[in-house]
Design an enzyme around this catalytic site. Structure first.
Site, PDB file in Angstrom:
ATOM      1  N   ASP A 129      -4.348  28.206   8.738  1.00 38.55           N
ATOM      2  CA  ASP A 129      -4.094  29.039  10.006  1.00 38.55           C
ATOM      3  C   ASP A 129      -4.594  30.564   9.320  1.00 38.55           C
ATOM      4  O   ASP A 129      -3.935  31.027   8.502  1.00 38.55           O
ATOM      5  CB  ASP A 129      -2.782  29.028  10.605  1.00 38.55           C
ATOM      6  CG  ASP A 129      -2.666  27.852  11.336  1.00 38.55           C
ATOM      7  OD1 ASP A 129      -3.445  27.092  11.739  1.00 38.55           O
ATOM      8  OD2 ASP A 129      -1.317  27.420  11.445  1.00 38.55           O
ATOM      9  N   ASP A 137      -7.977  25.119  16.399  1.00 34.44           N
ATOM     10  CA  ASP A 137      -6.877  25.168  17.472  1.00 34.44           C
ATOM     11  C   ASP A 137      -7.412  25.625  18.651  1.00 34.44           C
ATOM     12  O   ASP A 137      -7.180  25.008  19.904  1.00 34.44           O
ATOM     13  CB  ASP A 137      -5.814  25.942  16.891  1.00 34.44           C
ATOM     14  CG  ASP A 137      -5.324  25.285  15.703  1.00 34.44           C
ATOM     15  OD1 ASP A 137      -5.230  24.245  15.353  1.00 34.44           O
ATOM     16  OD2 ASP A 137      -4.179  26.186  14.910  1.00 34.44           O
TER      17      ASP A 137
END
Length: 77
Positions: free
Chosen positions: A56, A70
């Site tokens: 991330d 995502d």
């Protein structure tokens, strides 16, 4: 899902097969939505295989950290 990388890779492969199959029978906005989902699954799958985890990297203030894959997966919701 830390420590369950192999399981998540398997789930990703099954999801790619299922979404790929559904893509052959859809068109229009449904096909576009499934394409975003497919791209997100592939992006996270590549991270899992190459790095051992999904990375991330987008941080926007108080919002939880996320990545582009995502966004693609959530965009169809």
């Amino acid at each position: 899902f830390q420590g369950s990388n192999n399981i998540m890779i398997g789930v990703s492969v099954v999801a790619m097969i299922l979404v790929g199959y559904l893509l052959t029978y859809t068109k229009g906005i449904e096909a576009f939505s499934l394409s975003l989902l497919f791209a997100g699954i592939i992006g996270n799958g590549i991270d899992r295989v190459a790095r051992g985890a999904v990375v991330d990297y987008v941080r926007i203030g108080w919002w939880p950290v996320f990545n582009l894959a995502d966004v693609l997966i959530v965009a169809i919701l």
